[in-house]
Design a protein around this motif. Structure first.
Motif, PDB file in Angstrom:
ATOM      1  N   HIS A 391       0.787  -1.139  -0.056  1.00 30.46           N
ATOM      2  CA  HIS A 391       0.101  -0.005   0.040  1.00 30.46           C
ATOM      3  C   HIS A 391       0.666   1.387   0.087  1.00 30.46           C
ATOM      4  N   HIS A 392       2.024   1.262  -0.448  1.00 30.22           N
ATOM      5  CA  HIS A 392       3.079   2.008  -0.570  1.00 30.22           C
ATOM      6  C   HIS A 392       3.239   2.669  -2.104  1.00 30.22           C
ATOM      7  N   HIS A 393       3.435   3.861  -2.529  1.00 26.23           N
ATOM      8  CA  HIS A 393       3.465   4.196  -3.758  1.00 26.23           C
ATOM      9  C   HIS A 393       4.781   3.660  -4.488  1.00 26.23           C
ATOM     10  N   LYS A 394       5.556   3.333  -3.749  1.00 22.55           N
ATOM     11  CA  LYS A 394       6.741   2.682  -4.363  1.00 22.55           C
ATOM     12  C   LYS A 394       6.811   0.878  -4.248  1.00 22.55           C
ATOM     13  N   PHE A 395       5.522   0.459  -3.897  1.00  9.83           N
ATOM     14  CA  PHE A 395       5.374  -0.849  -3.662  1.00  9.83           C
ATOM     15  C   PHE A 395       5.821  -1.706  -4.941  1.00  9.83           C
ATOM     16  N   ASP A 396       6.565  -2.853  -4.915  1.00  8.80           N
ATOM     17  CA  ASP A 396       6.905  -3.676  -5.946  1.00  8.80           C
ATOM     18  C   ASP A 396       7.181  -4.945  -5.556  1.00  8.80           C
ATOM     19  N   ILE A 397       7.049  -5.947  -6.358  1.00 10.06           N
ATOM     20  CA  ILE A 397       7.756  -7.478  -5.966  1.00 10.06           C
ATOM     21  C   ILE A 397       8.924  -7.748  -6.571  1.00 10.06           C
ATOM     22  N   ASP A 398       9.624  -8.738  -6.418  1.00  9.41           N
ATOM     23  CA  ASP A 398      10.518  -9.403  -7.028  1.00  9.41           C
ATOM     24  C   ASP A 398       9.993 -10.383  -7.900  1.00  9.41           C
ATOM     25  N   GLU A 399       9.897 -10.081  -9.307  1.00 10.23           N
ATOM     26  CA  GLU A 399       9.230 -10.841 -10.253  1.00 10.23           C
ATOM     27  C   GLU A 399       9.623 -12.240 -10.161  1.00 10.23           C
ATOM     28  N   ALA A 400      10.818 -12.539  -9.686  1.00 12.05           N
ATOM     29  CA  ALA A 400      11.394 -13.950  -9.680  1.00 12.05           C
ATOM     30  C   ALA A 400      10.366 -15.076  -9.013  1.00 12.05           C
ATOM     31  N   VAL A 401       9.624 -14.216  -7.799  1.00 15.55           N
ATOM     32  CA  VAL A 401       8.559 -15.081  -7.354  1.00 15.55           C
ATOM     33  C   VAL A 401       7.436 -15.644  -8.134  1.00 15.55           C
ATOM     34  N   LEU A 402       7.325 -14.898  -9.143  1.00 23.58           N
ATOM     35  CA  LEU A 402       6.079 -15.626 -10.041  1.00 23.58           C
ATOM     36  C   LEU A 402       6.004 -16.856 -10.576  1.00 23.58           C
ATOM     37  N   PRO A 403       7.035 -17.262 -11.145  1.00 26.60           N
ATOM     38  CA  PRO A 403       7.403 -18.673 -11.553  1.00 26.60           C
ATOM     39  C   PRO A 403       7.334 -19.729 -10.595  1.00 26.60           C
ATOM     40  N   LEU A 404       7.895 -19.338  -9.424  1.00 24.67           N
ATOM     41  CA  LEU A 404       7.874 -20.038  -8.489  1.00 24.67           C
ATOM     42  C   LEU A 404       6.644 -20.349  -8.088  1.00 24.67           C
ATOM     43  N   ALA A 405       5.872 -19.247  -7.862  1.00 19.09           N
ATOM     44  CA  ALA A 405       4.561 -19.516  -7.260  1.00 19.09           C
ATOM     45  C   ALA A 405       3.471 -20.373  -8.097  1.00 19.09           C
ATOM     46  N   VAL A 406       3.753 -20.005  -9.369  1.00 20.52           N
ATOM     47  CA  VAL A 406       3.067 -20.819 -10.379  1.00 20.52           C
ATOM     48  C   VAL A 406       3.362 -22.470 -10.153  1.00 20.52           C
ATOM     49  N   GLN A 407       4.464 -22.762 -10.017  1.00 20.85           N
ATOM     50  CA  GLN A 407       4.919 -24.198  -9.943  1.00 20.85           C
ATOM     51  C   GLN A 407       4.313 -24.666  -8.699  1.00 20.85           C
ATOM     52  N   LEU A 408       4.454 -23.892  -7.708  1.00 18.29           N
ATOM     53  CA  LEU A 408       3.691 -24.369  -6.425  1.00 18.29           C
ATOM     54  C   LEU A 408       2.242 -24.666  -6.606  1.00 18.29           C
ATOM     55  N   LEU A 409       1.654 -23.726  -7.171  1.00 18.31           N
ATOM     56  CA  LEU A 409       0.089 -23.911  -7.343  1.00 18.31           C
ATOM     57  C   LEU A 409      -0.061 -25.198  -8.285  1.00 18.31           C
ATOM     58  N   VAL A 410       0.646 -25.357  -9.300  1.00 13.59           N
ATOM     59  CA  VAL A 410       0.363 -26.399 -10.260  1.00 13.59           C
ATOM     60  C   VAL A 410       0.424 -27.618  -9.441  1.00 13.59           C
ATOM     61  N   ARG A 411       1.750 -27.808  -8.845  1.00 15.67           N
ATOM     62  CA  ARG A 411       1.901 -28.960  -7.978  1.00 15.67           C
ATOM     63  C   ARG A 411       0.861 -29.395  -6.886  1.00 15.67           C
ATOM     64  N   ILE A 412       0.465 -28.172  -6.293  1.00 19.38           N
ATOM     65  CA  ILE A 412      -0.900 -28.518  -5.270  1.00 19.38           C
ATOM     66  C   ILE A 412      -2.017 -29.029  -5.962  1.00 19.38           C
ATOM     67  N   GLY A 413      -2.308 -28.294  -7.305  1.00 19.29           N
ATOM     68  CA  GLY A 413      -3.424 -28.787  -7.941  1.00 19.29           C
ATOM     69  C   GLY A 413      -3.355 -30.120  -8.407  1.00 19.29           C
ATOM     70  N   LYS A 414      -2.313 -30.587  -8.915  1.00 22.46           N
ATOM     71  CA  LYS A 414      -2.248 -31.838  -9.508  1.00 22.46           C
ATOM     72  C   LYS A 414      -2.290 -32.998  -8.319  1.00 22.46           C
ATOM     73  N   ARG A 415      -1.470 -32.609  -7.226  1.00 21.73           N
ATOM     74  CA  ARG A 415      -1.783 -33.396  -6.232  1.00 21.73           C
ATOM     75  C   ARG A 415      -3.257 -33.733  -5.485  1.00 21.73           C
ATOM     76  N   MET A 416      -3.873 -32.501  -5.223  1.00 24.56           N
ATOM     77  CA  MET A 416      -5.259 -32.664  -4.872  1.00 24.56           C
ATOM     78  C   MET A 416      -6.146 -33.253  -5.699  1.00 24.56           C
ATOM     79  N   LEU A 417      -5.965 -33.145  -7.043  1.00 23.73           N
ATOM     80  CA  LEU A 417      -7.048 -33.573  -8.217  1.00 23.73           C
ATOM     81  C   LEU A 417      -6.539 -35.076  -8.496  1.00 23.73           C
ATOM     82  N   THR A 418      -6.702 -35.872  -7.531  1.00 23.54           N
ATOM     83  CA  THR A 418      -6.464 -37.408  -7.688  1.00 23.54           C
ATOM     84  C   THR A 418      -7.644 -38.186  -7.240  1.00 23.54           C
TER      85      THR A 418
END
Length: 418
Positions: A391-418
């Motif tokens: 909530h700050h006017h200079k807020f930003d994320i390290d974009e390196a987290v994005l592909p890591l987060a996607v990998q995590l969600l995909v792994r969770i999805g595939k594990r739970m959808l069995t």
């Protein structure tokens, strides 16, 4: 699709709660293109349960702006009035559980920095909507959701994948309305997440039980105008009543049984120095780590507003404009998150829970609804260092987290959808 490109596109066009017309339009287009069955507009949210809906003028202006910036007119026609929720469903090739992931889409009313050391400005993807900014990583969340959709679009799983794209998380306004629509009533497992939080890159929390229950209220005071010099005794000063209420709200005692927060964030009223103010309003925020204490704080605020108005010969009313409750993650899902994160290169630190209070989160209503019907849910934190706070006017994320987060969600999805 590229998750960083998507995040930058959403960052460039930030839309406030219930005005996410362009964002939601893009989400619908992508999901339909991947073969999802998509609900949106009033099919995905209980319009009457929304809190803090913008004015008609604000909605109309945002709608017109979205069209100019590439929103699909046929799609957003169904979202008129601010019904910007989207739900995508995809059935696997075999029977199985219903697994849902929730992503928030809205931005904040903040003027984004144009300093050269602000990465989005330097890389030319900063906000093009003056006064609006993605300053809480929701642009990244939305992009993650669409990449998850793409990675599981082959339907090589058992059960049903449900992706929930929620409007108006800021202020606690959209989650409750989506829960009231019943869109998670068939969900067995619900995963919610947040990027950033100034955690180290590579740190994952399997759950977060530290969110506070909150109520956001807008109080209105109505008096009688009069000439402040000639006939002050004939006036009834609404601003004075509101100011009295402000002081007494901040004087509410702390509670021995839990953490509390009380704040009046906005006080407005009056038209001129020589006119007794006939109208005033304030916006109030109360929070606690226990829902029952939050409810008690809310009742005390309502009583203060009523009686301070009466002290000054005023009438009053108070509206709930936002709300959230507490979250109790299910340990089974906390374990799933951490076990899958440990299989991904780049994640290096693992915790079951967050160790600091992080405000409030209206995904709590979706998680609670799932749990009340026998399902399970969790809210995970996925760390990124931050150049400035949320909530700050200079807020930003390290974009390196994005592909890591996607990998995590995909792994969770595939594990739970069995």
């Amino acid at each position: 699709m590229n998750v960083i490109d998507l995040r930058r596109d959403f960052h460039r066009y930030p839309e406030l709660g219930f005005t996410e017309f362009r964002t939601a339009s893009k989400v619908v287009e992508v999901l339909e293109g991947l073969g999802f069955y998509v609900l949106y507009g009033e099919d995905a949210i209980d319009s009457n349960s929304r809190r803090g809906v913008p004015t008609k003028r604000e909605l109309d202006e945002a709608y017109a702006r979205a069209i100019k910036c590439g929103a699909n007119l046929e799609i957003i026609e169904k979202m008129k009035g601010g019904n910007t929720a989207v739900v995508g469903e995809l059935k696997g090739k075999k029977e199985g559980p219903t697994v849902a992931f929730r992503f928030d889409m809205d931005a904040l009313p903040i003027h984004e920095s144009n300093d050269e050391d602000h990465y989005p400005h330097a890389e030319e993807f900063s906000s093009e909507f003056s006064g609006n900014m993605h300053a809480c990583a929701h642009d990244g969340h939305t992009a993650m959701g669409l990449l998850l959709a793409e990675r599981l679009a082959d339907r090589e799983f058992a059960g049903t994948l449900k992706l929930i794209f929620q409007p108006a998380e800021e202020g606690g306004r959209g989650g409750y309305a989506m829960s009231q629509k019943g869109i998670v009533d068939d969900v067995d497992f619900l995963f919610c997440s947040h990027l950033g939080l100034d955690l180290p890159l590579g740190e994952v929390h399997g759950g977060n039980s530290k969110f506070l229950a909150s109520s956001k209220m807008k109080a209105y005071f109505y008096g009688v105008p009069s000439h402040a010099g000639g006939t002050p005794e004939k006036g009834r000063n609404a601003l004075l009543g509101a100011a009295t209420a402000l002081l007494n709200i901040h004087a509410i005692p702390r509670f021995s049984g839990g953490t509390t927060r009380v704040n009046v964030g906005i006080l407005e009223g009056g038209t001129a120095a020589n006119i007794i103010a006939s109208e005033a309003s304030m916006v109030i925020d109360v929070r606690s780590d226990r829902a029952e204490i939050k409810d008690e704080l809310e009742e005390r605020v309502k009583s203060i507003v009523e009686h301070c108005a009466l002290m000054h010969g005023l009438t009053s009313k108070i509206d709930i404009i936002g709300e959230a409750t507490t979250i109790q993650p299910d340990l089974e899902l906390v374990s799933v998150v951490l076990e899958e994160a440990k299989q991904i290169d780049g994640f290096t630190s693992f915790k079951e829970d967050c160790d600091i209070s992080l405000g409030s989160e209206d995904a709590s209503f979706l998680i609670k609804r799932v749990q009340d019907r026998g399902g399970k849910g969790t809210y995970m934190n996925i760390g990124s260092p931050l150049p400035a706070p949320h909530h700050h006017h200079k807020f930003d994320i390290d974009e390196a987290v994005l592909p890591l987060a996607v990998q995590l969600l995909v792994r969770i999805g595939k594990r739970m959808l069995t």
